[in-house]
Design a protein around this motif. Sequence first.
Motif, PDB file in Angstrom:
ATOM      1  N   GLY A 276       0.816  -1.202   0.000  1.00  0.00           N
ATOM      2  CA  GLY A 276       0.000   0.000   0.000  1.00  0.00           C
ATOM      3  C   GLY A 276       0.850   1.252   0.000  1.00  0.00           C
ATOM      4  N   SER A 278      -0.226   4.288   0.721  1.00  0.00           N
ATOM      5  CA  SER A 278      -0.957   5.320   1.449  1.00  0.00           C
ATOM      6  C   SER A 278       0.032   6.217   2.185  1.00  0.00           C
ATOM      7  N   MET A 305      -0.255   8.244  -4.311  1.00  0.00           N
ATOM      8  CA  MET A 305      -0.980   9.429  -3.842  1.00  0.00           C
ATOM      9  C   MET A 305      -1.602  10.267  -4.956  1.00  0.00           C
ATOM     10  N   GLY A 360      -5.133   1.036   4.002  1.00  0.00           N
ATOM     11  CA  GLY A 360      -6.286   1.820   4.408  1.00  0.00           C
ATOM     12  C   GLY A 360      -6.945   1.308   5.674  1.00  0.00           C
TER      13      GLY A 360
END
Length: 507
Positions: A276, A278, A305, A360
């Motif tokens: 991920g 994030s 992003m 997430g």
Amino acid sequence: MAEDQSKTAGPDLTRGVECGAIPDGGKLLGHVGEAQVLVVRVGAEFFAVDAFCTHYHGPLADGLVADGALRCPWHHACFDLRTGEALRPPAFGPLACWSVEQRNGRIFVREQRKSAATAPRALGGAPERIVIVGGGAAGFAAAEKLRREHYQGSIVMLSDDDAPPVDRPNLSKDYLAGSAPEEWVPLQPEQFYAESGIDLRLKANVTALDPQRREVILCDGGSVPYDRLLLATGAEPVRLPISGADRPHVHALRSFSDCQAIIAAAGAARRAVVIGASFIGLEAAAALRARKIEVHVVAPEARPMERILGPEMGDFIRALHEEHGVVFHLEEKPAAIEDRQVILESGKKLDADLVILGVGVRPRTQLAEAAGLRVDRGVTVDAYLETSAPGVFAAGDIARWPDPHGGAPIRVEHWVVAERQGQTAALNMLGRRQQYAAVPFFWSQHYDVPINYVGHAENWDDLTIEGDIRAKDCLLRFNRNGRALAVASIFRDLESLKAELAMERDS
């Protein structure tokens, strides 16, 4: 992130400075003895306060003066110039204030004033018992605000965590990187809660709410009655539905114990895979690189992003991490996790002693749903953060509120938003009827590059870039129908503060 305050700068303010040297709205950094002091002018009045923010010691001389308050350039805390009180998180501690004397066209800063005890406000009709479910940012901010407002009733905070409320942003930044000591992590020392009369109960598992009887039901069968209830249950990390996701070397990063487990594992790790791209995932990647661990990032998107910050900033973030040795595997998904490898859907195999999941979080709305509260991609609240059940409020990651800046209801998973909502909910549980209208704000740190973001733009039709992203000197405006919904910036702190103020005044 603390400033070096071992050396004083600027003039000796006890000897006086010309009034004309400070324009209206201007600031002058000086010192009184060994203390750095900032003089601020508002009209014909002069104020003298601490020169550094009580949050992370941001330099207030670079901040913004507006509406009788001083805003920190780093993380947008706000202080009352007259009293030093912290008006907005992420700061909670007040600034020290000094006496100022005007004489013959000059101002002289005298002794530090004693902290003036704020006069208790009338709390007629205040509830006797307030219960807070959750021990994160919103819950802490609400409890702290209640006591600061001289609420004398019972406060019970029920947290399923095993640690008192912590500074969660530090868990993926400095503390994880090994550059911040453990004493920075708690939001307050443990004794704060007893001294403040806050009944903090850790490892308290709430199983149900009963809005009719106004009770919170615990897993041991006990119950806690309330007159007002704040739901601040936050969010929980998403777990991947793949083989091996529950192996011991696979970690999510949400709680203090999560972070401690990662640090312990990092001591013997040579290679890590972060799943991920994030903010949490990439901050964790930067922190692990600071510990000299080889890091690979796996993510399904073409640019990290991009959905939040746009393609240009996405390319910059990728290049920044690659300069520090991070290897990206974009447009890839994990298929399975084995003892020492992560297997991707493409068949590629990545060696991994340590795996971090940064895919997430989801709001913890189960209690609200079971209790019959209105839920729509979060717990639905009105402008005062009250849910569909009278006397029950919600704040933080679970709350979906009517956004006065963008129109449609939104839910935001950011630390400062949760803290500010907690404070507003506290006031409204006391009957103040204050609408929540703060502009969302968050910051992210990647190596030595901070990214500040104000506003909220789920989608936009125009992105304007001022400055040079690659030179780490830029401000991006995310616009829809000619209106700026959000602004992201790198080392444009004052402009970021001005954008926040403009959004506040435009609502």
